[in-house]
Every structure is written in C-alpha cells, then in structure tokens.
Write a protein that holds these residues in place. Structure first.
Motif, PDB file in Angstrom:
ATOM      1  N   MET A  46       0.862  -1.188   0.000  1.00 53.93           N
ATOM      2  CA  MET A  46       0.000   0.000   0.000  1.00 53.93           C
ATOM      3  C   MET A  46       0.897   1.236   0.000  1.00 53.93           C
ATOM      4  N   ARG A  47       0.586   2.182  -0.847  1.00 52.80           N
ATOM      5  CA  ARG A  47       1.389   3.411  -0.901  1.00 52.80           C
ATOM      6  C   ARG A  47       0.840   4.397   0.123  1.00 52.80           C
ATOM      7  N   VAL A  48       1.279   4.217   1.362  1.00 52.17           N
ATOM      8  CA  VAL A  48       0.766   4.994   2.494  1.00 52.17           C
ATOM      9  C   VAL A  48       1.762   6.100   2.839  1.00 52.17           C
ATOM     10  N   PRO A  49       1.321   7.111   3.622  1.00 48.91           N
ATOM     11  CA  PRO A  49       2.284   8.097   4.126  1.00 48.91           C
ATOM     12  C   PRO A  49       3.315   7.406   5.028  1.00 48.91           C
ATOM     13  N   ASN A  50       4.531   7.932   5.044  1.00 48.80           N
ATOM     14  CA  ASN A  50       5.633   7.265   5.744  1.00 48.80           C
ATOM     15  C   ASN A  50       5.302   6.927   7.196  1.00 48.80           C
ATOM     16  N   ALA A  51       4.649   7.843   7.907  1.00 47.43           N
ATOM     17  CA  ALA A  51       4.377   7.625   9.333  1.00 47.43           C
ATOM     18  C   ALA A  51       3.388   6.483   9.580  1.00 47.43           C
ATOM     19  N   MET A  52       2.700   6.027   8.523  1.00 42.92           N
ATOM     20  CA  MET A  52       1.716   4.944   8.645  1.00 42.92           C
ATOM     21  C   MET A  52       2.266   3.609   8.147  1.00 42.92           C
ATOM     22  N   ASP A  53       3.569   3.572   7.810  1.00 47.40           N
ATOM     23  CA  ASP A  53       4.128   2.391   7.135  1.00 47.40           C
ATOM     24  C   ASP A  53       4.419   1.232   8.084  1.00 47.40           C
ATOM     25  N   GLY A  54       4.421   1.507   9.386  1.00 48.65           N
ATOM     26  CA  GLY A  54       4.490   0.409  10.351  1.00 48.65           C
ATOM     27  C   GLY A  54       5.843  -0.259  10.498  1.00 48.65           C
ATOM     28  N   VAL A  55       6.926   0.475  10.259  1.00 44.04           N
ATOM     29  CA  VAL A  55       8.252  -0.115  10.457  1.00 44.04           C
ATOM     30  C   VAL A  55       8.785   0.351  11.807  1.00 44.04           C
ATOM     31  N   SER A  56       8.992  -0.594  12.710  1.00 48.50           N
ATOM     32  CA  SER A  56       9.361  -0.216  14.068  1.00 48.50           C
ATOM     33  C   SER A  56      10.673   0.568  14.060  1.00 48.50           C
ATOM     34  N   HIS A  57      10.697   1.599  14.855  1.00 52.29           N
ATOM     35  CA  HIS A  57      11.831   2.511  15.035  1.00 52.29           C
ATOM     36  C   HIS A  57      12.086   3.416  13.834  1.00 52.29           C
ATOM     37  N   LEU A  58      11.847   2.927  12.608  1.00 53.30           N
ATOM     38  CA  LEU A  58      12.112   3.781  11.451  1.00 53.30           C
ATOM     39  C   LEU A  58      10.963   4.755  11.210  1.00 53.30           C
ATOM     40  N   THR A  59       9.729   4.253  11.224  1.00 56.48           N
ATOM     41  CA  THR A  59       8.589   5.138  10.932  1.00 56.48           C
ATOM     42  C   THR A  59       7.680   5.343  12.143  1.00 56.48           C
ATOM     43  N   GLN A  60       7.873   4.544  13.191  1.00 55.68           N
ATOM     44  CA  GLN A  60       7.064   4.729  14.400  1.00 55.68           C
ATOM     45  C   GLN A  60       7.757   4.052  15.574  1.00 55.68           C
ATOM     46  N   THR A  61       7.376   4.475  16.779  1.00 58.35           N
ATOM     47  CA  THR A  61       7.768   3.743  17.977  1.00 58.35           C
ATOM     48  C   THR A  61       6.955   2.453  17.981  1.00 58.35           C
ATOM     49  N   PRO A  62       7.592   1.307  18.215  1.00 57.30           N
ATOM     50  CA  PRO A  62       6.789   0.078  18.209  1.00 57.30           C
ATOM     51  C   PRO A  62       5.705   0.108  19.282  1.00 57.30           C
ATOM     52  N   ILE A  63       4.643  -0.652  19.043  1.00 54.89           N
ATOM     53  CA  ILE A  63       3.511  -0.691  19.971  1.00 54.89           C
ATOM     54  C   ILE A  63       3.896  -1.614  21.127  1.00 54.89           C
ATOM     55  N   ALA A  64       3.957  -1.061  22.339  1.00 56.06           N
ATOM     56  CA  ALA A  64       4.357  -1.857  23.508  1.00 56.06           C
ATOM     57  C   ALA A  64       3.232  -2.834  23.867  1.00 56.06           C
ATOM     58  N   PRO A  65       3.577  -3.924  24.571  1.00 59.59           N
ATOM     59  CA  PRO A  65       2.533  -4.842  25.029  1.00 59.59           C
ATOM     60  C   PRO A  65       1.450  -4.080  25.800  1.00 59.59           C
ATOM     61  N   GLY A  66       0.207  -4.349  25.474  1.00 60.73           N
ATOM     62  CA  GLY A  66      -0.903  -3.680  26.155  1.00 60.73           C
ATOM     63  C   GLY A  66      -1.295  -2.347  25.527  1.00 60.73           C
ATOM     64  N   ASN A  67      -0.487  -1.867  24.608  1.00 61.18           N
ATOM     65  CA  ASN A  67      -0.771  -0.569  23.991  1.00 61.18           C
ATOM     66  C   ASN A  67      -1.502  -0.703  22.659  1.00 61.18           C
ATOM     67  N   PHE A 103      -2.225   1.330  18.737  1.00 62.50           N
ATOM     68  CA  PHE A 103      -1.784   2.328  17.755  1.00 62.50           C
ATOM     69  C   PHE A 103      -2.829   2.383  16.650  1.00 62.50           C
ATOM     70  N   THR A 104      -3.115   3.592  16.192  1.00 66.03           N
ATOM     71  CA  THR A 104      -4.125   3.751  15.140  1.00 66.03           C
ATOM     72  C   THR A 104      -3.457   4.170  13.835  1.00 66.03           C
ATOM     73  N   TYR A 105      -3.717   3.375  12.806  1.00 64.45           N
ATOM     74  CA  TYR A 105      -3.202   3.659  11.470  1.00 64.45           C
ATOM     75  C   TYR A 105      -4.324   4.260  10.637  1.00 64.45           C
ATOM     76  N   GLU A 106      -3.993   5.263   9.874  1.00 61.19           N
ATOM     77  CA  GLU A 106      -4.974   5.861   8.960  1.00 61.19           C
ATOM     78  C   GLU A 106      -4.297   6.138   7.630  1.00 61.19           C
ATOM     79  N   PHE A 107      -4.922   5.697   6.569  1.00 62.65           N
ATOM     80  CA  PHE A 107      -4.364   5.941   5.237  1.00 62.65           C
ATOM     81  C   PHE A 107      -5.449   5.734   4.196  1.00 62.65           C
ATOM     82  N   ASP A 108      -5.164   6.177   2.989  1.00 63.74           N
ATOM     83  CA  ASP A 108      -6.131   6.050   1.898  1.00 63.74           C
ATOM     84  C   ASP A 108      -5.788   4.844   1.030  1.00 63.74           C
TER      85      ASP A 108
END
Ligand SMILES: [Cu+2]
Length: 493
Positions: free
Chosen positions: A103-124, A126-131
């Motif tokens: 999917m050609r999503v915005p970089n912050a929604m790409d789901g790569v831990s540490h590179l594009t977002q802080t990974p989702i900790a256990p119990g936490n 995260f909301t992704y939004e893209f077209d």
C-alpha cells in the motif's frame, strides 16, 4: 535440505470461503480533516496468542500468534478511494507494529518499528490511517522481529476493490503459508537459527491455504474465478502448476498487468508477492484436478484438488474482458532518470559466507575467512552494497530526489533467490539479465534468481525513509535490508 515436506498429517479440511472470514469490528465514522468531515472505514486488529486449527484432528490445535484469534487475520476489504482506519491492540508479550505491504501509504503509517514509528508496547494501541490509493491485492503483517512474528502467524489479506471490477463469478483470496511444525502440531521454535539465516530461510513442512491444510476446493464447470494468491511464508517460494487449467495473470503485487499466461505454465510467487489470476473452470463435472507446487523440483507436492460439482454453471467460456483498470502510478521518465547500482551479497557458498571482499581483505584469505565466520556468528550474513544492517535505524543507502525518476540496477551476487521489497512505492521491472521484460510489470516485491541482474524504475513520489529489503525474513534479519530516503518536495539531495 528439508527433512520433511507435507508430512503424513491427514488433509481433511475445506477452505473457508472468503465471505466467511469475519472482520472483528467494522464501523464507519467521521474524521475531521480541515473543515471537511471525511468518512472512513474502521477496523480493529488485536495481535495475540491463540490456539488455531491449522492441521486436522486428531492433531492438537496449534498455538499461533495471530490477529483476532484467526489465521489469516481478518480480510480487510475496502474500495479504491476509501479512507481506512485500523486500530491495532497489542496483546503479545513483546513490541509489534503493522505494515501494509504494497500500500502506498504516508511514511508515518508504514508500520516499520523505530524507522517510521515507535513500536507498539505490550498492552498498547496504535491507530493507522491511510487512503486506499491503489486497487488490488495487498496484505498486512508486523515489521518488528518479522521472522518470528510473521512466522508464527501474524498476517492477513487487505483487498482494495476496483470501482469497476472485471466480471467474474467468484472472487476468492488464498493466503498461502508454510509452517515448520513439530510432531505434536506445535510451531517449531527454532526461529532465527544460523542455518536458516545463511541458506534459503525458514522453509517449513506444512503448507496451508487460508490457515488450513486444504484438501479440496469445490468449483463448477463453466465458472470463472478471480483467485488472489498471497504468499505470506517467511521463505518458501511457490511455483504452482495448474495442470489442465490455464490461469491468466491479471495483476502482480496488486498492480494490473496485460492479461497473460504464466511463463512455462508455472505461477511463481516469492515470499510477500501477490498474483491475481483469472481461471475458467474447463474441467468435467464430478471430476477432480490437482494443483501442484513444483518450485523446488525435488520437493514437488500436491497443493490442493479442484473438485467439480455435478451441476455445471455454463457450457462455454465467457468472453468477458480481463483487463483491470490502471492505478494512479507516476510513469518513470527513463530518458531523464537518475541511475543507481545496488549489489546483494553474502550467504553460504561452498561452506562459507561470501561477500564482496574489497581491497586487501580479498588477498588475505585466511584472515578473510576468519572475519567471515565472525560476521556470520554476529548475525551479519547478507549485505547490500557491502553493508549488513544491524537494525532499522540506518543511514540511507540511497537518497532520492522527490519527484524524480530513478532506475536501480540490482545485482544478486549470491547463490540464492531473494524477493526484494521496496516500501512506499511500486516500481516497474524493466529488464532481467539485460533482456527487457515483456510487460514492464509494476511490482513492490521482485524475485531475483541466483546471480540475476534486475533493473527497476519508479518515480520517487512518496517522501520519507523507506525500507528496502529481502522478504525472506531470515535474510532480512541477518542484514539484508537498507533504507532509501526520498526527500521532501523542494528539498535538495
Ligand atoms: Cu534474501
């Protein structure tokens, strides 16, 4: 190399129809964007540990890591142009993310831990939004310790329907996976062992279609099926021989292609690849026909049987158009493209890890061998342009000017296959070993054969730091990844 293949587990399970796959929570809502309210389609995914029925009774259920308690995770199905919102809950004991493969999503929604977002900790959460910019067949999976998280079952299909789809009688998704199961039906926990890492990855012993060892798939004479194949395996390459049936490829990696028959009648899918085929059911009523996976010649096995019912649907092949409408991809300007070279090296060859040994190291063989063994034991086994990645935060291997066309000549200097995936973009595959490809197909994951050279082209139109890596997940974990930076609009390289 593989001790067992498709063991004597009895194969008595039928395919779950894609319509029966339940999306845990689907809702519509409104998201405020500027002054306008934008409607979105909302989904909820929960990554956790659950027993699943991968292999039939009397085998035990298999404890898998999966989304919403099922393998594959729920099929997210939307229409092109829809805005998608996915709320991900992490019920694992470790950090995770979700990457929307292809999917050609915005970089912050790409789901790569540490590179594009802080990974989702256990119990936490995260909301992704893209077209859903492109229609096609995509999938989702974590991008955090993928070799184990995906290998234990965290993945699901993401289907974006065309506004005007081609006409078929049924639209079916098959997510293929390959598991290494122990005799008790549990997942062998030898993830990341040195042998898998340095050879062809974790190839298992049990193949599933939509999370089940599938014996039969029921069809009707005269029926036309669009079959969306997704290879979710860590490492297994599939080469499907449809026997008496003639599949027509209509899309690769979600992107439409001129309808054509597979080369040598073998439909090849490297890990992470998708192929949409249209198949006319030309067999006879009450007969069955075997689909074979013969990619690894010495490991040929029956994938599934097509079983015809006694009620034909029609008596001739429909003449409906198979050409899918194009997606809004920017066409690379080859005459004015910036050119780049990328070489992949490493892996076992003749008993040792080989990489391009530059300068004096190449002359001091014993020293070189010593350092190669050292690299191997430190987990640096595969290299891109001489560098083995140690984590996702890296200096970019390439920085590409936004809006420019780029051609990358990729050389596989290893003895192994590698499915090379680039995030945030689709690229045209221009040539293989210097020979132009017939269809200049758009892909996001291209399977390179041993020693093969593949030339790709694209417009760098999605700014950010993007992963560029082998999708044999053990190769990725052992160094075969890099970061390609696309500058912000107007920014100079
Ligand atoms: Cu690889």
């Amino acid at each position: 190399m593989y001790s067992q293949l498709i063991p004597a587990l009895s194969r008595r399970f039928f395919l779950k129809s894609s319509a029966a796959i339940f999306v845990g929570s689907v809702a519509s809502g409104y998201l405020l964007r500027g002054a306008n309210a934008v409607e979105y389609k909302e989904f909820r995914l929960r990554a956790g540990v659950n027993p699943v029925r991968l292999v039939p009774e009397p085998n035990d259920m298999t404890n898998a890591w999966c989304f919403n308690g099922q393998i594959p995770g729920p099929e997210i199905r939307v229409q092109q142009g829809d805005r998608i919102r996915v709320i991900v809950d992490n019920a694992l004991d470790e950090e995770t993310t979700v990457h929307w493969h292809g999917m050609r999503v915005p970089n912050a929604m790409d789901g790569v831990s540490h590179l594009t977002q802080t990974p989702i900790a256990p119990g936490n959460t995260f909301t992704y939004e893209f077209d859903a910019v492109d229609a096609g067949t995509f999938w989702y999976h974590p991008h955090q310790r993928s070799f184990e998280q995906v290998g234990r079952g965290l993945y699901g299909p993401l289907i974006v329907e065309e506004k005007k789809p081609i006409r078929v009688d049924r639209d079916i998704t098959w997510v293929l996976d390959d598991w290494r199961l122990a005799a008790d039906g549990q997942i062998s926990d030898d993830f990341g062992n040195l042998h898998d890492m340095s050879h062809n990855g974790r190839v298992g012993n049990t193949v599933t279609i939509n999370g089940q060892v599938l014996e039969k798939f029921q069809v009707r004479r005269g029926e036309r099926i669009r079959l969306r194949l997704i290879n979710a395996a860590n490492a297994r390459i599939f080469g499907i021989d449809f026997g008496e049936h003639e599949p027509v490829i209509v899309a690769i990696d979600g992107q439409p292609v001129a309808p054509h028959k597979p080369k040598n009648d073998l439909l090849v899918l490297g890990p992470a690849m998708r192929v949409d085929v249209v198949i006319d059911m030309v067999g006879d009523i009450n007969q069955q026909y075997t689909l074979t996976d013969s990619f690894y010649r010495e490991l040929k096995y029956r994938l599934v049987d097509l079983v015809y019912t006694n009620t034909p649907l029609r008596d001739r092949i429909p003449d409906w158009d198979m050409q899918l409408p194009a997606n809004p991809l920017s066409e690379p300007d080859l005459g004015n493209a910036e050119r780049h070279d990328v070489t992949f090296s490493g892996g076992m060859m003749g008993g040792m890890v080989m990489q391009e040994m530059g300068g004096s190291a190449g002359h001091e063989l014993m020293g070189a061998m010593g350092s190669m063994m050292g690299m191997m034991h430190s987990g640096k086994i595969w290299f891109i342009n001489g560098i083995a990645a140690e984590g996702p935060i890296m200096e970019p291997m390439l920085t590409l000017s936004h809006g420019r066309s780029h051609v990358i000549m990729m050389t596989n200097a290893t003895a192994w296959h590698h499915p090379i995936h680039f995030h945030g973009h689709s690229f045209r595959v221009l040539s293989r070993n210097g020979t132009p490809t017939r269809f200049k197909e758009w892909q996001d994951t291209v399977l390179m054969g041993p020693k093969e050279r593949v030339e790709i082209a694209f417009v760098a139109d999605n700014p950010g730091d993007w992963m560029f890596h082998c999708h044999i997940l053990e190769h990725q974990a052992a160094g075969m990844m890099g970061v390609i930076r696309v500058t912000e609009p107007g920014e100079r390289t």
